[in-house]
Design a protein around this motif. Structure first.
Motif, PDB file in Angstrom:
ATOM      1  N   TYR A 192      37.147  39.412  21.330  1.00  0.00           N
ATOM      2  CA  TYR A 192      38.378  39.559  22.203  1.00  0.00           C
ATOM      3  C   TYR A 192      39.187  39.160  22.020  1.00  0.00           C
ATOM      4  O   TYR A 192      39.721  39.596  22.653  1.00  0.00           O
ATOM      5  CB  TYR A 192      37.041  38.719  23.234  1.00  0.00           C
ATOM      6  CG  TYR A 192      35.503  38.746  23.958  1.00  0.00           C
ATOM      7  CD1 TYR A 192      35.752  40.323  24.457  1.00  0.00           C
ATOM      8  CD2 TYR A 192      34.304  37.892  23.528  1.00  0.00           C
ATOM      9  CE1 TYR A 192      33.803  40.956  24.502  1.00  0.00           C
ATOM     10  CE2 TYR A 192      33.341  38.541  23.859  1.00  0.00           C
ATOM     11  CZ  TYR A 192      33.249  39.641  24.724  1.00  0.00           C
ATOM     12  OH  TYR A 192      31.863  39.436  24.988  1.00  0.00           O
ATOM     13  N   ILE A 242      32.056  52.149  24.893  1.00  0.00           N
ATOM     14  CA  ILE A 242      31.004  51.294  25.243  1.00  0.00           C
ATOM     15  C   ILE A 242      29.340  52.199  24.990  1.00  0.00           C
ATOM     16  O   ILE A 242      28.290  51.234  25.160  1.00  0.00           O
ATOM     17  CB  ILE A 242      30.563  50.610  26.426  1.00  0.00           C
ATOM     18  CG1 ILE A 242      30.671  52.036  28.057  1.00  0.00           C
ATOM     19  CG2 ILE A 242      31.609  50.200  27.265  1.00  0.00           C
ATOM     20  CD1 ILE A 242      30.036  51.613  29.233  1.00  0.00           C
ATOM     21  N   LEU A 246      38.502  47.584  29.440  1.00  0.00           N
ATOM     22  CA  LEU A 246      37.800  45.874  29.792  1.00  0.00           C
ATOM     23  C   LEU A 246      38.585  45.009  29.895  1.00  0.00           C
ATOM     24  O   LEU A 246      39.850  44.704  29.201  1.00  0.00           O
ATOM     25  CB  LEU A 246      36.796  45.707  28.532  1.00  0.00           C
ATOM     26  CG  LEU A 246      36.203  44.586  28.899  1.00  0.00           C
ATOM     27  CD1 LEU A 246      34.684  44.630  29.652  1.00  0.00           C
ATOM     28  CD2 LEU A 246      35.953  43.920  27.102  1.00  0.00           C
ATOM     29  N   THR A 265      39.937  41.603  30.376  1.00  0.00           N
ATOM     30  CA  THR A 265      39.450  40.408  29.147  1.00  0.00           C
ATOM     31  C   THR A 265      40.525  39.271  30.283  1.00  0.00           C
ATOM     32  O   THR A 265      40.147  37.953  29.263  1.00  0.00           O
ATOM     33  CB  THR A 265      40.661  40.402  27.601  1.00  0.00           C
ATOM     34  OG1 THR A 265      41.715  40.792  27.811  1.00  0.00           O
ATOM     35  CG2 THR A 265      39.363  41.479  27.166  1.00  0.00           C
ATOM     36  N   ALA A 273      40.627  39.657  36.216  1.00  0.00           N
ATOM     37  CA  ALA A 273      39.371  39.713  36.181  1.00  0.00           C
ATOM     38  C   ALA A 273      39.073  39.122  37.924  1.00  0.00           C
ATOM     39  O   ALA A 273      38.651  39.502  38.128  1.00  0.00           O
ATOM     40  CB  ALA A 273      38.580  38.876  35.349  1.00  0.00           C
ATOM     41  N   ASN A 276      30.061  41.589  29.250  1.00  0.00           N
ATOM     42  CA  ASN A 276      30.676  42.740  30.202  1.00  0.00           C
ATOM     43  C   ASN A 276      30.244  43.103  31.543  1.00  0.00           C
ATOM     44  O   ASN A 276      28.737  43.831  31.319  1.00  0.00           O
ATOM     45  CB  ASN A 276      31.142  43.471  29.093  1.00  0.00           C
ATOM     46  CG  ASN A 276      31.610  42.480  28.009  1.00  0.00           C
ATOM     47  OD1 ASN A 276      32.878  42.054  27.685  1.00  0.00           O
ATOM     48  ND2 ASN A 276      31.022  42.682  26.567  1.00  0.00           N
ATOM     49  N   LEU A 303      35.346  47.813  33.480  1.00  0.00           N
ATOM     50  CA  LEU A 303      34.693  46.370  32.905  1.00  0.00           C
ATOM     51  C   LEU A 303      35.332  45.349  32.830  1.00  0.00           C
ATOM     52  O   LEU A 303      36.265  45.187  32.989  1.00  0.00           O
ATOM     53  CB  LEU A 303      33.493  46.673  32.292  1.00  0.00           C
ATOM     54  CG  LEU A 303      32.895  47.690  32.450  1.00  0.00           C
ATOM     55  CD1 LEU A 303      32.366  48.103  30.254  1.00  0.00           C
ATOM     56  CD2 LEU A 303      31.751  48.182  33.046  1.00  0.00           C
ATOM     57  N   VAL A 304      34.920  44.255  33.536  1.00  0.00           N
ATOM     58  CA  VAL A 304      35.261  42.594  33.324  1.00  0.00           C
ATOM     59  C   VAL A 304      34.434  42.478  32.694  1.00  0.00           C
ATOM     60  O   VAL A 304      32.718  42.043  32.084  1.00  0.00           O
ATOM     61  CB  VAL A 304      35.170  41.622  35.151  1.00  0.00           C
ATOM     62  CG1 VAL A 304      35.236  40.304  34.521  1.00  0.00           C
ATOM     63  CG2 VAL A 304      35.717  42.704  35.932  1.00  0.00           C
ATOM     64  N   SER A 305      35.061  41.428  31.324  1.00  0.00           N
ATOM     65  CA  SER A 305      34.807  40.703  30.042  1.00  0.00           C
ATOM     66  C   SER A 305      34.111  39.338  30.969  1.00  0.00           C
ATOM     67  O   SER A 305      35.310  38.701  30.565  1.00  0.00           O
ATOM     68  CB  SER A 305      35.409  40.605  29.184  1.00  0.00           C
ATOM     69  OG  SER A 305      35.215  39.773  28.081  1.00  0.00           O
ATOM     70  N   TYR A 306      33.266  38.849  31.221  1.00  0.00           N
ATOM     71  CA  TYR A 306      33.071  37.480  31.599  1.00  0.00           C
ATOM     72  C   TYR A 306      33.161  36.334  29.970  1.00  0.00           C
ATOM     73  O   TYR A 306      34.190  35.098  30.601  1.00  0.00           O
ATOM     74  CB  TYR A 306      32.117  37.710  32.047  1.00  0.00           C
ATOM     75  CG  TYR A 306      30.986  37.580  33.582  1.00  0.00           C
ATOM     76  CD1 TYR A 306      32.220  37.956  34.096  1.00  0.00           C
ATOM     77  CD2 TYR A 306      29.518  38.691  33.386  1.00  0.00           C
ATOM     78  CE1 TYR A 306      31.426  39.326  35.344  1.00  0.00           C
ATOM     79  CE2 TYR A 306      29.376  39.656  34.305  1.00  0.00           C
ATOM     80  CZ  TYR A 306      30.210  40.070  35.703  1.00  0.00           C
ATOM     81  OH  TYR A 306      29.932  41.327  35.973  1.00  0.00           O
ATOM     82  N   PHE A 363      26.871  44.940  27.421  1.00  0.00           N
ATOM     83  CA  PHE A 363      26.292  44.306  28.734  1.00  0.00           C
ATOM     84  C   PHE A 363      26.215  42.707  28.291  1.00  0.00           C
ATOM     85  O   PHE A 363      26.432  42.129  28.537  1.00  0.00           O
ATOM     86  CB  PHE A 363      25.832  45.171  29.267  1.00  0.00           C
ATOM     87  CG  PHE A 363      26.158  45.917  29.962  1.00  0.00           C
ATOM     88  CD1 PHE A 363      27.548  46.858  30.565  1.00  0.00           C
ATOM     89  CD2 PHE A 363      25.806  47.538  29.769  1.00  0.00           C
ATOM     90  CE1 PHE A 363      27.933  48.114  30.265  1.00  0.00           C
ATOM     91  CE2 PHE A 363      25.612  48.842  29.256  1.00  0.00           C
ATOM     92  CZ  PHE A 363      26.833  49.292  30.301  1.00  0.00           C
TER      93      PHE A 363
END
Length: 425
Positions: A51, A65, A73, A75, A80, A309, A333-336, A409
């Motif tokens: 990350y 992915i 993604l 980050t 986000a 993610n 996608l969102v990378s929490y 994920f």
């Protein structure tokens, strides 16, 4: 149960290419368009450096992915939030993107369209979500806590006298299913099928399809029976809710809730237990009760969220988002995990912190998790019951040798082996 808008899969059996290095070049250079795999075993073992390096691309980075399947993604924390709240620009409907991937892709158990709250926008999303939120509102916290404690004690009884256990396979993975049985009125003889169905979605394409099919079969039979003979459970509530879902819509919302609730809850319990067992700051207070359990869970949600993610979105038109040009229909996608690491409180000090709540582990915006409170209650109660029964838990494998499940994920332990003094049932 970190989100009713989440589900998990894995590419455990997919061929993993050599993991390409992230370039040092600034965003906009030719090498800054090369996608980086985020599903191999090296990524699973230590994702945070990946990350960190992905941020060299800017707020949005190109990733792979699954073999040959690319995505973008997010980050950056603010980016986000911007994405999660922008329903005018971004859609949750995956059907256009789905046509660009193989029908046998191992990602489809997670990202393939179904008529659920996870893949819907606007009024349709509100209709599906209302059933879920109204149903969850029926869960009285005291009764939920009592049921979780009952299940926890039954599971602990099965291994307490042995002196060792795998807390993932024998505890964290089993507990949510028995709780779901109570909520939805699933016969306990189907528990093994539910566990196998949800876990099987994570093995391979063929197994994923079969596993999801068996899960749907169990729920379909249950829904048909409740349509004829309602009971006092969430299945009957879903069927009789004023929005008027048909049988298939009910089946899909129930399976979504089960899939979304099972693996994230398993991961949250497992990751928090690992932190309690390995972080020196918890020494002497591991068995101190709910506050300690909550602190460990809160830190996990910040630093190792059980869904790392997800929040799949698709631009409705060509856009420029935080400096990145994104074509309509692209998977974003969102990378929490990556976003949280920018804003997380420190964990390297001597004192434990509690009460932080600005992390993105529950997502944000209209698709934020509606089950935050019951999820926390389940995880805290599970840890309390375990540590009160087995007061000398310790890892039986060095922490650095523990394996993490590959996949883009989730952040999920394969096993959590422990030893303890054998106790009576």
């Amino acid at each position: 149960m970190t989100s009713t808008d989440a589900a998990v899969t894995s590419t455990d059996e997919a061929p993993v290419p050599d993991e390409a290095p992230v370039p040092d070049e600034a965003p906009g250079t030719a090498s800054a368009t090369r996608p980086i795999p985020i599903y191999g075993p090296a990524f699973a073992a230590d994702p945070q450096p990946v990350y960190d390096r992905l941020r060299r691309y800017g707020a949005v980075a190109p990733v792979e992915i699954a073999p040959g399947v690319e995505a973008l993604l997010v980050t950056d924390y603010q980016a986000a939030l911007d994405l999660l709240r922008d329903t005018d620009t971004f859609s949750k409907d995956s059907r256009a993107w789905q046509r660009t991937v193989s029908p046998t892709s191992p990602l489809l158990p997670v990202l393939g369209y179904r008529p659920t709250a996870f893949f819907s926008d606007g009024e349709i999303h509100a209709r599906y979500r209302q059933v879920i939120t109204d149903g969850l509102a029926l869960l009285e916290p005291h009764l939920l806590q009592r049921r979780v404690a009952e299940v926890a004690h039954r599971l602990i009884d099965a291994f307490a006298a042995t002196g060792s256990a795998d807390l993932i396979a024998e505890y964290a993975r089993q507990l949510p299913v028995f709780v779901f049985n109570t909520w939805f009125g699933v016969p306990e003889e189907h528990s093994a099928r539910l566990v196998a169905g949800i876990a099987g979605m994570m093995e391979s394409t063929e197994k994923a399809v079969a596993a999801y099919g068996d899960l749907v079969s169990v729920v379909t039979g249950m829904v048909a029976e409740r349509r004829e003979r309602p009971r006092h459970d969430l299945t009957s509530w879903f069927l009789t809710h004023p929005v008027g879902l048909d049988n298939d819509e009910v089946v899909r919302q129930i399976t979504l809730t089960m899939i979304a609730g099972h693996q994230p809850t398993t991961n949250l319990i497992g990751n928090a237990l690992l932190r309690l067992l390995t972080d020196a700051r918890y020494a002497g207070s591991l068995f101190g009760g709910a506050v300690t359990a909550y602190q460990a869970i809160d830190e996990v949600l910040w630093h190792e969220p059980p869904m790392a993610n997800l929040s799949a979105h698709y631009p409705r038109y060509d856009i420029t988002f935080h400096g990145r040009e994104i074509a309509a229909g692209s998977l974003v996608l969102v990378s929490y995990a990556a976003a949280n690491s920018q804003a997380a409180p420190p964990t390297d000090g001597a004192e434990l912190r509690s009460g932080e709540s600005a992390h993105l582990a529950w997502a944000a915006g209209p698709h934020a998790c509606p089950a935050r409170d019951p999820a926390l209650l389940i995880a805290i109660t599970a840890i309390e019951q375990l540590t009160s029964r087995l007061s000398d838990l310790e890892l039986s494998t060095p922490a650095e040798e523990l394996l993490w499940r590959p996949g883009p994920f989730h952040r999920a332990l394969v096993h959590l082996p422990v030893r303890f003094h054998p106790a009576g049932g």
